[in-house]
Design a protein around this motif. Structure first.
Motif, short mmCIF file in Angstrom:
data_model
loop_
_atom_site.label_atom_id
_atom_site.label_comp_id
_atom_site.label_asym_id
_atom_site.label_seq_id
_atom_site.Cartn_x
_atom_site.Cartn_y
_atom_site.Cartn_z
N SER A 181 0.50 -1.06 -0.15
CA SER A 181 0.17 -0.01 -0.33
C SER A 181 1.01 0.76 -0.10
O SER A 181 2.32 1.05 0.24
N ALA A 182 0.15 2.55 -0.17
CA ALA A 182 0.90 3.46 -0.05
C ALA A 182 -0.55 4.98 0.15
O ALA A 182 -0.97 5.25 -1.28
N PHE A 183 -0.06 5.50 0.56
CA PHE A 183 -0.87 6.84 0.64
C PHE A 183 0.34 7.99 1.80
O PHE A 183 0.30 8.05 2.34
N PRO A 184 -0.50 9.50 1.03
CA PRO A 184 -0.08 10.45 1.47
C PRO A 184 -1.05 10.62 2.46
O PRO A 184 -1.78 10.95 2.15
N GLY A 185 0.07 10.64 4.02
CA GLY A 185 -0.32 10.85 4.69
C GLY A 185 0.01 12.14 5.34
O GLY A 185 -0.93 13.12 6.59
N HIS A 186 0.95 12.93 4.95
CA HIS A 186 1.21 13.45 5.46
C HIS A 186 1.93 14.80 4.09
O HIS A 186 1.85 14.74 3.23
N ALA A 187 1.37 16.43 4.13
CA ALA A 187 1.92 17.49 3.60
C ALA A 187 3.54 18.02 4.04
O ALA A 187 3.62 18.44 2.72
N SER A 188 4.08 16.57 4.27
CA SER A 188 5.22 17.26 4.53
C SER A 188 6.28 16.20 4.75
O SER A 188 5.54 15.47 4.72
N PRO A 189 8.24 16.57 4.36
CA PRO A 189 8.56 14.94 5.42
C PRO A 189 8.36 14.06 5.84
O PRO A 189 8.03 14.24 7.55
N ILE A 190 8.30 12.60 5.71
CA ILE A 190 8.01 11.65 6.82
C ILE A 190 9.69 11.62 7.40
O ILE A 190 10.50 11.26 6.62
N THR A 191 9.87 11.93 8.99
CA THR A 191 10.69 11.75 9.28
C THR A 191 10.49 10.62 10.22
O THR A 191 12.37 10.59 10.91
N ALA A 192 9.78 10.43 11.15
CA ALA A 192 9.84 8.43 12.03
C ALA A 192 8.38 8.14 11.55
O ALA A 192 7.49 9.10 11.72
#
Length: 629
Positions: free
Chosen positions: A222-233
């Protein structure tokens, strides 16, 4: 091609060596392994924080061993260090040194191996113990810098997130010859975590997407956009049913690990989050924010506030598997370890679960006595609530504070009633203070004596010198010769032949109100003088506040805020290691955590202090204030 260097040291001995020495160190030829244990000194407790000193550059990652008995740290100083539990994680060894700064660390849950990535393109896999095929370390080169690392729970596979958007999954025991490659992110892969089975891998990217992969089939699940900025953790909850992800803007999102559906709960902390870690019970989440670590209460959906601050940016945080401590590290070169005080699981060192803690309602009732009566123990207790001058406000609950402390001393702390003087109200005048703290005390103290001094009431500063004074009921802040100098008090007590002298001051000296006053017309916020130089080797002082703060009240408990938690700590809540006794260090850590947290709810800054400073207490840190069994 992966490179393996064997280390023939004895089975079971903890590796502490320097690998891949610099050309200067190795004489210009060939790789070399040099035994080089760390030599820097570590410092002891700093408030509720133990500071681990040894790195010479920013610390970029931390991890606990599965038994919570050691912490690993990786640094831009090119080294990995391990800190043993002995003396608050200060048994230190150097595990690894490489030519380049280190920026990522992963420790297998089974505790046998760790991996680190440098700021070039290399990953190093090291065995903590040398009984795994005699392997010293494994070097895994790459074409792009490694940004994130994760082991499967069984430690057999290692995932490497690269800056070129690829993910590599290797098997270190096979020399990393076979490699699974996964691609799909559009930018660096900045966070990785495996599922419980090790079959599924979650990844967070600089593209703001969260992806899950089936390692066996080498396919994207699966792939889903969950954030409007880079995921860091990212991190799995302990039950592996929830996946948490954090981003560079301070957003935290939660996902159903089975369906990948987004859960309704979220946090927006509005500043970058570099690292996050679940408590073992899954109820709390530790997150880094700039130079602070916050604990989020997931059941209440609330930020519990700052639990530790740092002198620089905090890059990494980790909950211990037993829930007792949290480690944090960053640009100030330190690893800080702080106690969670009620967050996560609490398990004693010997495996016992601590007894049920008392409720707030019974704070005025001392615990069952476990300390034998000590004929050499002497105490003086003051509760200065009412003042002769009408212009001086009364100190709410000071008499109640003094009465409760007197009960604890005589019913639970081993002080005979005839050896305890308690003065309250108008009885706390300057003459009586000088008499009891002077001739009366000197005539009763010997080399075996425990001395306990308690004062609840107004403090006052000298606006000209910053010197602190305790104001008796007949005192006048305009004429400080009518008050008792704290410097004078400490000098007198330090001169006593007593074995130990414990001083508790529930007063403040800022001149800002509550339990502090100042001469009319004088400017508050006086710079209070440091008086620790007057504290002798046999004296320790617990004070309600820092010099520029106020000591406030706690109306629900009908006590001063500091005294209320002092009593709770003596009832057993400060017994951090559940060994049945409360020491100076434990009591201070408890007071600092609880008082400062409750004061924030009252819009007050109040942080208890010690004299001497916490890291200079030495043997006094282990003094027993009360025994509970």
């Amino acid at each position: 091609m992966a490179q393996t260097i064997k280390d023939p040291r004895k089975v079971g001995r903890l590796i502490a060596h320097n690998v891949i020495a610099s050309r200067r160190e190795r004489g210009g030829k060939g790789p070399n392994i040099v035994v080089k244990p760390g030599t820097e000194e570590s410092t002891g407790p700093e408030g509720d924080v133990v500071r681990l000193i040894g790195h010479s550059d920013a610390v970029t990652a931390v991890a606990y061993t599965a038994d919570s008995k050691a912490i690993l740290s990786a640094s831009q100083d090119h080294t990995v260090r391990i800190w043993g539990r002995s003396a608050d994680f200060q048994d230190k060894k150097l595990l690894l040194r490489v030519p380049n700064p280190l920026k990522a660390l992963a420790l297998s849950l089974e505790g046998r191996s760790f991996a680190v990535a440098d700021d070039a393109t290399n990953v190093y896999v090291q065995d903590l113990w040398v009984d795994l095929n005699g392997v010293g370390f494994l070097e895994i080169p790459g074409k792009s810098p490694a940004v994130a690392l994760a082991f499967t729970p069984d430690g057999k596979r290692l995932a490497i997130g690269r800056a070129d958007s690829r993910i590599e999954v290797v098997t270190p025991a096979q020399g990393a010859q076979e490699k699974v490659e996964l691609s799909g992110h559009e930018g660096p892969v900045q966070a990785l975590v495996f599922s419980r089975s090790g079959r599924y891998l979650a990844s967070g990217g600089a593209d703001g997407t969260l992806r899950t992969w089936d390692i066996d089939t080498k396919k994207l699940r699966s792939a889903f956009p969950g954030h409007a900025s880079p995921i860091t953790a990212i991190a799995y909850a302990p039950d592996y049913r929830t996946l948490a992800s954090a981003d560079a803007r301070g957003g935290i999102r939660f996902w159903d690990a089975k369906t990948n559906a987004k859960r309704p709960q979220s946090f927006d902390l509005r500043s970058p989050i570099a690292s996050l870690s679940y408590s073992p019970d899954g109820r709390s989440l530790a997150v880094t924010q700039s130079n602070e670590v916050h604990l989020l209460d997931l059941s209440a959906g609330a930020d519990q506030g700052t639990v530790v601050g740092s002198g620089g940016t905090v890059a990494a945080v980790a909950f211990s598997p037993d829930g007792e401590t949290v480690a944090a590290a960053g640009s100030d070169q330190l690893v800080r370890v702080f106690r969670t005080e009620g967050f996560g699981s609490r398990v004693a060192a010997d495996g016992r679960v601590p007894a049920q803690r008392p409720t707030q309602d019974d704070v005025d009732q001392p615990p069952s006595p476990a300390m034998p009566m000590d004929r050499d123990a002497v105490a003086v207790v003051f509760g200065s609530q009412q003042y002769r001058q009408a212009s001086i406000p009364k100190v709410d609950f000071a008499s109640n504070d003094a009465s409760a402390v007197q009960r604890y001393l005589t019913r639970a702390m081993g002080f005979l009633p005839e050896n305890v003087v308690t003065l309250a109200g108008s009885g706390v005048n300057l003459a009586s203070m000088r008499k009891t703290l002077g001739p009366w005390l000197r005539n009763r103290v010997n080399a075996n004596s425990r001395v306990f001094i308690y004062f609840a009431g107004h403090g006052a500063p000298d606006p000209a010198t910053g010197e602190s004074y305790l104001v008796p009921s007949d005192g006048d802040p305009s004429y400080l010769n009518t008050a008792l100098s704290v410097k004078e008090l400490l000098s007198q007590l330090s001169a006593l032949p007593a074995q130990r002298v414990m001083v508790v001051l529930d007063a403040c000296f800022s001149g800002r109100g509550q339990r502090s006053i100042i001469a009319p017309g004088a400017r508050p916020l006086v710079s209070v003088m440091d008086q620790s130089q007057y504290v002798g080797q046999n004296v320790v002082v617990l004070s309600a506040t820092g010099g520029d703060q106020i000591s406030t009240y706690y109306p629900p408990g009908r006590h001063g805020l500091f005294t209320y938690f002092l009593l709770r700590g003596l009832r057993g809540e400060a017994d951090i290691d559940a060994d049945g006794k409360v020491t100076t260090r434990e009591l201070y850590l408890f007071l600092k955590t609880k008082v400062s947290k409750e004061a924030r709810k009252l819009n007050v800054t109040q942080i208890p202090t010690t004299m001497p400073a916490p890291d200079q207490l030495g043997e006094r840190a282990r003094w027993e204030w009360i025994k509970l069994r």
